[in-house]
Structure formats: C-alpha cells, structure tokens
Design an enzyme around this catalytic site. Structure first.
Site, PDB file in Angstrom:
ATOM      1  N   HIS A 274      -8.465  10.473 -11.496  1.00  0.00           N
ATOM      2  CA  HIS A 274      -8.594  10.839 -10.057  1.00  0.00           C
ATOM      3  C   HIS A 274      -8.980  12.517 -10.030  1.00  0.00           C
ATOM      4  CE1 HIS A 274      -7.533   8.959  -6.393  1.00  0.00           C
ATOM      5  NE2 HIS A 274      -6.990  10.226  -5.861  1.00  0.00           N
ATOM      6  N   ASP A 278     -10.382  15.229  -3.350  1.00  0.00           N
ATOM      7  CA  ASP A 278     -10.894  14.171  -2.433  1.00  0.00           C
ATOM      8  C   ASP A 278     -12.129  13.535  -2.896  1.00  0.00           C
ATOM      9  OD1 ASP A 278     -10.875  12.432  -0.161  1.00  0.00           O
ATOM     10  OD2 ASP A 278     -11.670  14.229   1.216  1.00  0.00           O
ATOM     11  N   GLY A 279     -12.495  12.377  -2.193  1.00  0.00           N
ATOM     12  CA  GLY A 279     -13.766  11.651  -2.975  1.00  0.00           C
ATOM     13  C   GLY A 279     -13.731  11.135  -4.191  1.00  0.00           C
ATOM     14  N   GLY A 281     -12.605   7.976  -4.852  1.00  0.00           N
ATOM     15  CA  GLY A 281     -13.265   6.224  -4.579  1.00  0.00           C
ATOM     16  C   GLY A 281     -14.625   6.504  -4.577  1.00  0.00           C
ATOM     17  N   SER A 284     -16.634   7.388  -7.692  1.00  0.00           N
ATOM     18  CA  SER A 284     -16.421   6.422  -8.556  1.00  0.00           C
ATOM     19  C   SER A 284     -17.220   5.247  -8.379  1.00  0.00           C
ATOM     20  CB  SER A 284     -14.760   5.798  -8.669  1.00  0.00           C
ATOM     21  OG  SER A 284     -13.988   6.747  -9.249  1.00  0.00           O
ATOM     22  N   ARG A 285     -17.345   4.784  -7.093  1.00  0.00           N
ATOM     23  CA  ARG A 285     -18.182   3.438  -6.959  1.00  0.00           C
ATOM     24  C   ARG A 285     -19.647   3.974  -7.004  1.00  0.00           C
ATOM     25  NH1 ARG A 285     -13.983   3.059  -3.033  1.00  0.00           N
ATOM     26  NH2 ARG A 285     -15.017   4.090  -1.165  1.00  0.00           N
ATOM     27  N   TYR A 312      -9.144  -5.087  -3.498  1.00  0.00           N
ATOM     28  CA  TYR A 312      -9.496  -4.004  -4.230  1.00  0.00           C
ATOM     29  C   TYR A 312      -8.446  -3.130  -4.682  1.00  0.00           C
ATOM     30  CZ  TYR A 312     -12.400   0.359  -5.027  1.00  0.00           C
ATOM     31  OH  TYR A 312     -12.818   1.437  -5.253  1.00  0.00           O
ATOM     32  N   TYR A 313      -7.749  -2.506  -3.879  1.00  0.00           N
ATOM     33  CA  TYR A 313      -6.807  -1.692  -4.464  1.00  0.00           C
ATOM     34  C   TYR A 313      -5.577  -2.408  -4.931  1.00  0.00           C
ATOM     35  CZ  TYR A 313      -8.107   1.843  -0.505  1.00  0.00           C
ATOM     36  OH  TYR A 313      -8.859   2.659   0.203  1.00  0.00           O
TER      37      TYR A 313
END
Length: 349
Positions: A274, A278-279, A281, A284-285, A312-313
C-alpha cells in the site's frame, strides 16, 4: 562482475558520475564496484542491472559467486560444504515455491489451453473490440473503488468528452485517467519494458493526475488504514525498502512462475505494501494486467458488483492477515480464464 559492470557502462557511453547520479549513490562507489574493492548491495544490483540493461539474473549470479568465493576461499572442505548447501537450497526452494494447489493448477491448465486458442485467433484482433473491453475494464476497476459512473456514462466521458450531470469532477477524472493509464501499460508492453520503479510511479501518477497532484507518483509519507480491513500496511518509513524488495522479488521470480501466478502475486504484494495515499487498488490491477499483456494474455477484468468485490476483498484479506494466498491466486486465475473465454468467444465468431 567488475568487468561486466565496466563493460556495460562503457557500452552505454556513461561516465561514472552519470551512472552514480542514475543510481543515487556516490561516484566513488561506482569506481570501487568496477575495481572490485567494494561489493554492491543486493538492492544496488537491481538498480545497476536496470540502469545498464544487464540481465538481472546474470549480474546476480556473478555477485553471489564472488560473495561465496570471498567467504569460503579455497578451504579444503569448501566443495563439500557447497554440495550440502546446494541440497538445502533446493529443499528450501521446493517448500517456498509450493504455492500451486490442485485447484489452482487445474485452472492454470485450462488457461494454457485457452492461450493456445487465443494465439490462433490473434489475426482477428480488432481495435474496436479492444477499445470496448478496455472501456469495460475502466468502468469496473473504478466501480470497485466507489465510482458511480455507469458504463454508458464512462463511455460518454472518455470518448465523447461530455460532462455527466450529478457526477463529481473526481469521478470524471478517474475515468479519463484510468483510460490513459491503460494506453500507457499497452505502450510499455509494446516496448517490452521491464517492470521497475519508474514505470509503477508513472502508472500511479496517471491515476491521480488532477485529483491529488501532490501525491501522484509519490510514495506515502504517512500511515494509512484500509477501510473495512483488519490488515495494517507497513509504516511509511518502511515503504521504500518494501518496494525495493518488491522489484527484487519480481526479477528473481519472473522467469520461474506461471505468468498468471506472477501477475497475481505482484498485484497482491503491491496492494499489501500500500505504498500510496490513494490509488493503490487501481495501480495494482494495472501492474497485474501489464504483466499479463506482456506474456500475451488478455486483461483480467475484476467486476465491481457487490459479490465480485466482496470475494476480491476477502481473498486479499486472507492473503494479508493469514499469509495464505491460495484464495487470491485462484480468484485471479478464474478471472483471467473468464476474460480469455469471453475474448475468444468474441473474436472467434
């Protein structure tokens, strides 16, 4: 190794001062590396390999060889010790790499069959099909993070330049930025650019451009919490070191893991660190899908509906809190399998 470094530097017409600036270290260290009076650290090996376009594995093997010879010299029992060490290393690697369950292997086998079929249909690739699927990816990836634009509204914002009444400026920028980030990872794929810090920061910079300019493309300097999760990301002072290890892990494993497992692992490792305010997720994708595209696969599009998002989470939570990645790896493999089946179904008609 010293000759390898000097030859590579000279072939790129770099002065020791210029290489030192690229690596962010003292110029005197470069001279010592090349004379053999000082050994680079493991982290510096990665940076040297990237800056000089040397195969990381080649440089790492040379570094380890010199390290071993320095430690054991020509001791009479050195060869016996090396033989025993070899057996122990093989055993340890067999344990640490035993991440492929029967269920996951079954999905990977199905993916391999689909990949062969995909390669046969590549001649039917269409820009319009790719554009439509990338639009869906932008819509779904943003929906996971709470963006309320519909698929049609996302299309209007990106392709028609329209403003949607009742939707925030941030939601508009998230759609535009994500689509540009997809174009960027496709550019990296076409250039066959290896995954490194510069590219990950560039992807993140695109994601937050115009939304949070002070933090776009920069590691966080404060502690963060993940909403709805019991997992606590590392302290900010640890982020740079964790990211160094992230790139080293990639270079070490990129040639000995199934591409889908490699992509899923890099996704999980990045979002677990992490590194951004912000951003995380979306970045990472995108990193995951960059790796998939580089290996000839299609974008794995995780849906943003409630059930898909919760699965997913929850699989991520299990990986982060229980050190068990099976559910997450299997989840990503199934998403890629579904994405392949859909893509082949469209172009194979």
């Amino acid at each position: 190794m010293k000759y390898l470094l000097k030859t590579a530097r000279e072939s790129k017409a770099l002065k020791t001062r210029e290489l030192a600036q690229l690596l962010g270290i003292d110029q005197a260290l470069i001279s010592k590396f090349e004379s053999g009076t000082r050994k680079p650290t493991k982290e510096q090996i990665l940076k040297l390999a990237t800056a000089l376009d040397i195969n990381y594995e080649t440089l790492m093997v040379a570094w380890l060889k010199e390290k071993i010879l320095y430690e054991i010299g020509d001791d009479a029992l050195a060869l016996k010790a090396l033989k025993e060490a070899e057996e122990e290393i093989k055993y340890n690697r067999s344990v640490t790499n035993n991440i492929i369950s029967n269920a996951l292997q079954s999905v990977l086998d199905q993916i391999d069959v689909l990949k062969i079929k995909l390669d046969q249909f590549r001649q039917f690739d269409s820009f319009r099909i790719a554009q439509a699927l990338e639009l869906e990816y932008t819509f779904e990836s943003n929906r996971i993070e709470g963006n309320t634009l519909t698929l049609r509204e996302t299309d209007l914002v990106i392709n028609e330049g329209l403003t949607i009444s009742g939707k925030s400026m941030r939601e508009h920028l998230e759609a535009i930025n994500h689509q540009e980030a997809i174009a960027y990872i496709k550019h990296l794929m076409e250039k066959n650019t290896t995954l490194n810090e510069r590219e990950v920061l560039s992807i993140h910079n695109l994601i937050l451009r115009g939304i949070n300019p002070d933090d776009a493309g920069r590691y966080r300097k404060v502690q963060v919490m993940i909403k709805g999760s019991t997992y606590m990301p590392p302290q900010p002072y640890m982020v740079s070191k964790e990211m160094e290890d992230f790139y080293i892990w990639y270079e070490t494993h990129k040639n000995n893991l199934h591409p889908v497992v490699l992509a899923a692992e890099m996704h999980e490792r990045l979002v677990t660190i992490h590194p951004f305010i912000d951003g995380n997720g979306r970045t990472s994708r995108l990193v995951m899908n960059l790796i998939l595209l580089q290996h000839g696969y299609v974008i794995a599009n995780i849906k943003g509906d409630y059930d898909s998002r919760m699965q997913y989470y929850q699989s991520l939570e299990t990986a982060q809190t229980q050190n068990n990645k099976e559910d997450f790896l299997l989840f990503i493999a199934q998403i890629e399998k579904q994405s392949l089946e859909r893509y082949i179904g469209i172009i194979g008609q």
